[in-house]
Design a protein around this motif. Structure first.
Motif, PDB file in Angstrom:
ATOM      1  N   GLY A  89       0.931  -1.176   0.130  1.00 54.63           N
ATOM      2  CA  GLY A  89      -0.023  -0.001   0.138  1.00 54.63           C
ATOM      3  C   GLY A  89       0.951   1.337  -0.100  1.00 54.63           C
ATOM      4  N   ALA A  90       1.876   1.245   0.797  1.00 47.84           N
ATOM      5  CA  ALA A  90       2.696   2.458   0.824  1.00 47.84           C
ATOM      6  C   ALA A  90       3.502   2.719  -0.396  1.00 47.84           C
ATOM      7  CB  ALA A  90       3.688   2.448   2.012  1.00 47.84           C
ATOM      8  N   SER A 155       0.487   6.479   4.793  1.00 49.29           N
ATOM      9  CA  SER A 155      -0.028   5.562   4.408  1.00 49.29           C
ATOM     10  C   SER A 155       0.096   4.421   5.668  1.00 49.29           C
ATOM     11  CB  SER A 155       0.889   4.892   3.096  1.00 49.29           C
ATOM     12  OG  SER A 155       0.211   5.632   1.993  1.00 49.29           O
ATOM     13  N   ILE A 156       1.331   4.564   6.196  1.00 45.37           N
ATOM     14  CA  ILE A 156       1.587   3.365   7.374  1.00 45.37           C
ATOM     15  C   ILE A 156       0.669   3.826   8.605  1.00 45.37           C
ATOM     16  CG2 ILE A 156       3.371   3.078   8.930  1.00 45.37           C
ATOM     17  CD1 ILE A 156       5.527   3.555   6.901  1.00 45.37           C
ATOM     18  N   MET A 157       0.536   5.215   8.752  1.00 43.02           N
ATOM     19  CA  MET A 157      -0.471   5.487   9.861  1.00 43.02           C
ATOM     20  C   MET A 157      -1.756   5.109   9.544  1.00 43.02           C
ATOM     21  SD  MET A 157      -2.705   8.213  10.768  1.00 43.02           S
ATOM     22  CE  MET A 157      -2.355   9.713   9.666  1.00 43.02           C
ATOM     23  N   ILE A 158      -2.048   5.448   8.405  1.00 41.75           N
ATOM     24  CA  ILE A 158      -3.814   5.012   7.996  1.00 41.75           C
ATOM     25  C   ILE A 158      -3.776   3.626   8.248  1.00 41.75           C
ATOM     26  CG2 ILE A 158      -5.518   5.372   6.295  1.00 41.75           C
ATOM     27  CD1 ILE A 158      -4.173   7.970   5.598  1.00 41.75           C
ATOM     28  N   PHE A 226      -6.632   0.171   0.923  1.00 43.97           N
ATOM     29  CA  PHE A 226      -5.726  -0.713   1.516  1.00 43.97           C
ATOM     30  C   PHE A 226      -6.207  -1.166   2.826  1.00 43.97           C
ATOM     31  CE2 PHE A 226      -3.160  -0.173  -2.153  1.00 43.97           C
ATOM     32  CZ  PHE A 226      -2.485  -1.521  -2.445  1.00 43.97           C
ATOM     33  N   GLY A 227      -6.508  -0.034   3.599  1.00 37.77           N
ATOM     34  CA  GLY A 227      -6.982  -0.322   5.079  1.00 37.77           C
ATOM     35  C   GLY A 227      -8.249  -0.983   4.996  1.00 37.77           C
ATOM     36  N   VAL A 228      -9.107  -0.840   4.096  1.00 40.45           N
ATOM     37  CA  VAL A 228     -10.441  -1.568   3.924  1.00 40.45           C
ATOM     38  C   VAL A 228     -10.098  -3.107   3.604  1.00 40.45           C
ATOM     39  CG1 VAL A 228     -12.684  -1.834   2.636  1.00 40.45           C
ATOM     40  CG2 VAL A 228     -11.813   0.526   3.560  1.00 40.45           C
ATOM     41  N   TYR A 229      -9.121  -3.198   2.799  1.00 42.63           N
ATOM     42  CA  TYR A 229      -8.595  -4.554   2.440  1.00 42.63           C
ATOM     43  C   TYR A 229      -8.163  -5.361   3.490  1.00 42.63           C
ATOM     44  CZ  TYR A 229      -6.086  -8.335   0.212  1.00 42.63           C
ATOM     45  OH  TYR A 229      -5.960  -9.501   0.071  1.00 42.63           O
ATOM     46  N   ILE A 230      -7.505  -4.432   4.470  1.00 48.13           N
ATOM     47  CA  ILE A 230      -7.083  -5.371   5.683  1.00 48.13           C
ATOM     48  C   ILE A 230      -7.955  -5.834   6.395  1.00 48.13           C
ATOM     49  CG2 ILE A 230      -6.011  -4.794   7.879  1.00 48.13           C
ATOM     50  CD1 ILE A 230      -4.033  -2.808   6.549  1.00 48.13           C
TER      51      ILE A 230
END
Length: 269
Positions: A89-90, A155-158, A226-230
């Motif tokens: 993601g990043a 990106s890492i934080m979100i 990518f967070g939603v994908y997580i």
């Protein structure tokens, strides 16, 4: 019982605790039966001799029924699954920002190879002609670089915020009221997100971290996706583990009757 206890009390666990207690520094008593605490020297010598005994290594690698704090499941989740997803993601966000400024991944590779000669992405950078015959000046290179680095921080934080909620769901889906039961999570998110925004969107921090306040918030959508994908990945993972090891079918552990152990009677020093 749906989930095995973290430290089941069984005959084997009681025997193991007693055996470990007996392997400690021997207890010394005076003529009246009172305990004499061992000296620091005797404890030091005893600890030095431990690694040279067979019992030390047998106990070290002895398998138990206790829950491990760091096991294969945790390592897989942290490094092979979520770690890889967050890294991808990043990187995707990084190259999208560069591409927005006319620098394709191919151009990035060429520029990186020619850094020693032409000093790209530095204050002494020469103008670069992209694969699309577009001139990219020093100022454009620096702005693209700083914005790309900024989106990596965000990106890492979100993605970690989404991972926080995914980790809360061990046996059920990461959705529902229980996800909001701990207000401390949101306090941590607030301060963490605030720090990330300060690093990116406050000019003095830009100097220290090589970031840029000109980064468009539209690029946040990439780490959010990518967070939603997580969360989706966590849900699929739970479904797979439910089928492989149904929680409701875990048998009752025989012997879980809380028998007295060495911790509930006189403990050897």
């Amino acid at each position: 019982m749906k989930v095995p206890p973290r430290k089941p009390v069984t005959a084997s666990s009681i025997e193991r605790v007693r055996r470990i207690a007996l392997n400690r520094t021997p207890t010394v008593r005076d003529s009246e039966g009172r305990l004499i605490p061992p000296s620091k020297l005797s404890i030091f010598l005893h600890n030095i001799k431990k690694p040279f005994t067979a019992s030390f290594w047998a106990e070290l690698f002895e398998s138990t029924d206790e829950e491990l704090l760091v096991d294969g499941n945790l390592l897989s989740w942290s490094y092979l699954e979520i770690g890889v997803i967050e890294a991808i993601g990043a990187l995707v966000a990084y190259f999208v920002v560069l591409n927005h400024h006319g620098i394709t991944p191919y151009d990035t590779r060429i520029m990186q190879q020619e850094v020693p000669q032409k000093h790209y992405f530095t204050d002494n950078a020469e103008t670069y002609i992209s694969i699309h015959n577009q001139e990219i000046t020093k100022d454009q290179q620096l702005r693209a670089y700083y914005e790309a680095q900024s989106i990596v921080y965000l990106s890492i934080m979100i993605q970690q915020i989404f991972n926080l909620f995914a980790c809360k769901a061990r046996h059920r889906f990461p959705f529902g009221k229980f996800m909001f039961s701990n207000p401390r999570n949101f306090i941590g998110i607030f301060f963490g997100a605030g720090l990330g925004m300060c690093i990116v969107y406050i000019e003095p921090f830009n100097v220290a971290f090589n970031t840029s306040y000109t980064l468009s918030p539209l690029f946040w959508l990439i780490p959010f996706a990518f967070g939603v994908y997580i969360l989706i990945h966590a849900s699929i993972r739970i479904l797979i583990f439910r089928r492989m090891n149904p929680v409701n079918l875990n048998p009752e552990i025989i012997g879980l009757q809380m028998h007295p152990t060495v911790h509930s009677i006189e403990r050897k020093v």
